[in-house]
Motif scaffolding. Structure first.
Motif, PDB file in Angstrom:
ATOM      1  N   MET A 122       0.839  -1.211   0.000  1.00  0.00           N
ATOM      2  CA  MET A 122       0.000   0.000   0.000  1.00  0.00           C
ATOM      3  C   MET A 122       0.868   1.253   0.000  1.00  0.00           C
ATOM      4  SD  MET A 122      -3.206  -0.452  -0.158  1.00  0.00           S
ATOM      5  CE  MET A 122      -4.715  -0.258   0.750  1.00  0.00           C
ATOM      6  N   GLY A 123       0.663   2.147  -0.956  1.00  0.00           N
ATOM      7  CA  GLY A 123       1.441   3.386  -0.984  1.00  0.00           C
ATOM      8  C   GLY A 123       0.762   4.499  -0.215  1.00  0.00           C
ATOM      9  N   VAL A 124       1.414   5.643  -0.196  1.00  0.00           N
ATOM     10  CA  VAL A 124       0.799   6.815   0.416  1.00  0.00           C
ATOM     11  C   VAL A 124       0.758   7.936  -0.594  1.00  0.00           C
ATOM     12  CG1 VAL A 124       1.399   6.304   2.819  1.00  0.00           C
ATOM     13  CG2 VAL A 124       3.062   7.448   1.339  1.00  0.00           C
ATOM     14  N   SER A 125      -0.157   8.890  -0.411  1.00  0.00           N
ATOM     15  CA  SER A 125      -0.244  10.028  -1.320  1.00  0.00           C
ATOM     16  C   SER A 125       0.845  11.033  -0.977  1.00  0.00           C
ATOM     17  CB  SER A 125      -1.620  10.681  -1.202  1.00  0.00           C
ATOM     18  OG  SER A 125      -1.662  11.437   0.006  1.00  0.00           O
ATOM     19  N   GLU A 126       0.920  12.119  -1.767  1.00  0.00           N
ATOM     20  CA  GLU A 126       1.941  13.153  -1.524  1.00  0.00           C
ATOM     21  C   GLU A 126       1.857  13.712  -0.115  1.00  0.00           C
ATOM     22  OE1 GLU A 126       1.956  16.198  -4.571  1.00  0.00           O
ATOM     23  OE2 GLU A 126       1.583  14.610  -6.056  1.00  0.00           O
ATOM     24  N   LYS A 127       0.633  13.788   0.415  1.00  0.00           N
ATOM     25  CA  LYS A 127       0.466  14.364   1.745  1.00  0.00           C
ATOM     26  C   LYS A 127       0.588  13.330   2.855  1.00  0.00           C
ATOM     27  CE  LYS A 127      -2.348  18.127   0.022  1.00  0.00           C
ATOM     28  NZ  LYS A 127      -3.715  18.495  -0.340  1.00  0.00           N
ATOM     29  N   GLY A 128       0.975  12.106   2.496  1.00  0.00           N
ATOM     30  CA  GLY A 128       1.170  11.084   3.506  1.00  0.00           C
ATOM     31  C   GLY A 128      -0.070  10.319   3.885  1.00  0.00           C
ATOM     32  N   ILE A 129      -1.178  10.564   3.186  1.00  0.00           N
ATOM     33  CA  ILE A 129      -2.418   9.845   3.492  1.00  0.00           C
ATOM     34  C   ILE A 129      -2.382   8.488   2.801  1.00  0.00           C
ATOM     35  CG2 ILE A 129      -4.949   9.934   3.340  1.00  0.00           C
ATOM     36  CD1 ILE A 129      -4.432  13.070   2.908  1.00  0.00           C
ATOM     37  N   PRO A 130      -2.650   7.412   3.520  1.00  0.00           N
ATOM     38  CA  PRO A 130      -2.631   6.096   2.883  1.00  0.00           C
ATOM     39  C   PRO A 130      -3.643   6.026   1.738  1.00  0.00           C
ATOM     40  CG  PRO A 130      -2.751   5.877   5.262  1.00  0.00           C
ATOM     41  CD  PRO A 130      -2.940   7.327   4.955  1.00  0.00           C
ATOM     42  N   LEU A 131      -3.232   5.409   0.638  1.00  0.00           N
ATOM     43  CA  LEU A 131      -4.097   5.287  -0.523  1.00  0.00           C
ATOM     44  C   LEU A 131      -5.076   4.143  -0.333  1.00  0.00           C
ATOM     45  CD1 LEU A 131      -1.367   5.633  -3.286  1.00  0.00           C
ATOM     46  CD2 LEU A 131      -3.081   7.357  -2.713  1.00  0.00           C
ATOM     47  N   THR A 132      -6.261   4.319  -0.856  1.00  0.00           N
ATOM     48  CA  THR A 132      -7.229   3.219  -0.803  1.00  0.00           C
ATOM     49  C   THR A 132      -6.890   2.212  -1.894  1.00  0.00           C
ATOM     50  OG1 THR A 132      -8.732   4.208  -2.375  1.00  0.00           O
ATOM     51  CG2 THR A 132      -8.988   4.859  -0.082  1.00  0.00           C
ATOM     52  N   LYS A 133      -7.556   1.093  -1.835  1.00  0.00           N
ATOM     53  CA  LYS A 133      -7.317   0.023  -2.792  1.00  0.00           C
ATOM     54  C   LYS A 133      -7.484   0.508  -4.239  1.00  0.00           C
ATOM     55  CE  LYS A 133      -8.205  -4.910  -2.673  1.00  0.00           C
ATOM     56  NZ  LYS A 133      -9.125  -5.947  -2.181  1.00  0.00           N
ATOM     57  N   HIS A 134      -8.460   1.380  -4.434  1.00  0.00           N
ATOM     58  CA  HIS A 134      -8.758   1.825  -5.792  1.00  0.00           C
ATOM     59  C   HIS A 134      -7.769   2.850  -6.302  1.00  0.00           C
ATOM     60  CE1 HIS A 134     -12.403  -0.452  -5.772  1.00  0.00           C
ATOM     61  NE2 HIS A 134     -12.723   0.081  -4.605  1.00  0.00           N
ATOM     62  N   GLU A 135      -7.102   3.519  -5.343  1.00  0.00           N
ATOM     63  CA  GLU A 135      -6.155   4.553  -5.776  1.00  0.00           C
ATOM     64  C   GLU A 135      -4.775   3.981  -6.102  1.00  0.00           C
ATOM     65  OE1 GLU A 135      -7.637   8.504  -3.408  1.00  0.00           O
ATOM     66  OE2 GLU A 135      -6.711   6.878  -2.276  1.00  0.00           O
ATOM     67  N   THR A 136      -4.508   2.736  -5.763  1.00  0.00           N
ATOM     68  CA  THR A 136      -3.170   2.176  -5.925  1.00  0.00           C
ATOM     69  C   THR A 136      -2.941   1.678  -7.340  1.00  0.00           C
ATOM     70  OG1 THR A 136      -3.528   1.310  -3.737  1.00  0.00           O
ATOM     71  CG2 THR A 136      -1.514   0.642  -4.850  1.00  0.00           C
ATOM     72  N   GLY A 137      -1.768   2.038  -7.917  1.00  0.00           N
ATOM     73  CA  GLY A 137      -1.301   1.425  -9.160  1.00  0.00           C
ATOM     74  C   GLY A 137      -2.275   1.537 -10.306  1.00  0.00           C
TER      75      GLY A 137
END
Lengths: 175, 168
Positions: free
Chosen positions: A1-16
């Protein structure tokens, strides 16, 4: 799981996930994974070896996977003198390459016959196969070959990737 | 040099009128030989130590006005004695038949094919007298002085490289 620019964890749909057009993906793939088939008949082939080896390193441009079978490659590098006896052989090997295929004519001999203006030498391989890039020189410096590769990548960048690559004409047919 | 002199002497003795002239440039021997006796001379040289046929050259004297239009030159070397000899035969344009040397030296096989390809000499008794450099659809002989130097001829097939495959 990655994080966004602001450090908020990405949801499943936002990844890759990226959105793009399939043609762009194909174009990107073709540009950076050209598999050369060296059709070397003279000293130009030695210069091509220098391009493939570590100092000039053609793998920086994604074209290092040299194959000696036309069925496994898409970039024919004609490096050297082609005579009339070899003409049909060159054409047959070109015919065996799957589409999309590209041809680089390397050096004075392949481009125009070079100084072999005689009964034996074909005065330019463009009389047999369609050529994408011509490299002048006798032999060309390795830089020139890399430059030709970049030129070819530019060409691939411009071309439509779906459907036939070039109109199929009688051009380049063996006489 | 003496050795070569002796060989030539012996050769002239055995094959009286076959050797028409002898020249000795730079210590080598150049024997001018009549066409009918060339095989005798070559075989005589071979038995006297010339065990290596280096090459067979053709000469087209179209503009030279020599004795005949064509010449065939056999270039021989003796490994045993370190000697060089050339055997020269004049060949008229009308009848370009010569005896083959393949029974004496295996290297004559390709050399004669090349001379045939480039000039059109007919080496009688050669096992496979076909073109070796030009493709088989080539018409004429490229090194003749009356062949247009820049006239290329297109080949249509690849069967030159695989003669066992039928022409497509």
């Amino acid at each position: 799981m990655g994080v966004s620019e602001k450090g908020i964890p990405l949801t499943k749909h936002e990844t890759g996930l990226i959105t793009t057009r399939i043609e762009e993906v194909i174009r990107w793939g073709r540009k950076y994974s050209l598999w050369p088939l060296p059709f070397g008949t003279a000293c130009c082939a030695i210069e091509f070896m220098a391009v493939a080896s570590s100092v000039f390193d053609i793998s920086r441009f994604g074209a290092e996977l040299v194959r000696f079978s036309p069925r496994q490659s898409d970039l024919m590098i004609v490096a050297g003198t082609i005579n009339y006896k070899l003409g049909p052989v060159l054409r047959r090997i070109y015919d065996q390459i799957c589409e999309p295929k590209y041809v680089v004519s390397m050096g004075a001999c392949a481009c125009s016959g070079g100084f072999y203006d005689n009964y034996a030498t074909i005065q330019g391989i463009d009389q047999i196969v369609p050529v994408d890039v011509f490299i002048p020189g006798c032999p060309p410096r390795p830089d020139a070959i890399l430059s030709a590769l970049l030129k070819l990548q530019e060409t691939i960048d411009r071309e439509p990737q779906m459907g036939p690559r070039r109109p199929i004409t009688e051009h380049g047919k063996t006489r | 040099m003496e050795k070569l002199d002796n060989i030539i002497e012996a050769l002239r003795h055995d094959l009286a009128e076959a050797v028409e002239a002898v020249d000795r440039p730079y210590g080598d021997a150049v024997l001018t030989v009549s066409r009918t006796r060339v095989h005798d001379v070559l075989s005589g040289l071979k038995t006297r130590g010339f065990d290596l046929l280096l090459d067979i050259a053709g000469v087209d004297g179209l503009h030279l006005g020599g004795r005949e239009r064509f010449e065939v030159v056999y270039i021989l070397y003796s490994l045993r004695d370190d000697l060089r000899a050339r055997v020269k035969v004049f060949v008229p344009e009308g009848d370009m038949t010569l005896p083959t040397a393949t029974d004496l030296w295996q290297s004559a096989n390709w050399a004669e094919r090349e001379a045939y390809d480039m000039f059109g000499f007919n080496f009688e008794g050669h096992p496979n007298l076909v073109r070796i450099l030009c493709h088989r659809e080539f018409v004429g002989h490229a090194l003749r002085k009356d062949y247009p130097m820049m006239k290329g001829q297109w080949a249509t097939g690849t069967s030159d490289l695989r003669p066992d495959i039928e022409r497509e």
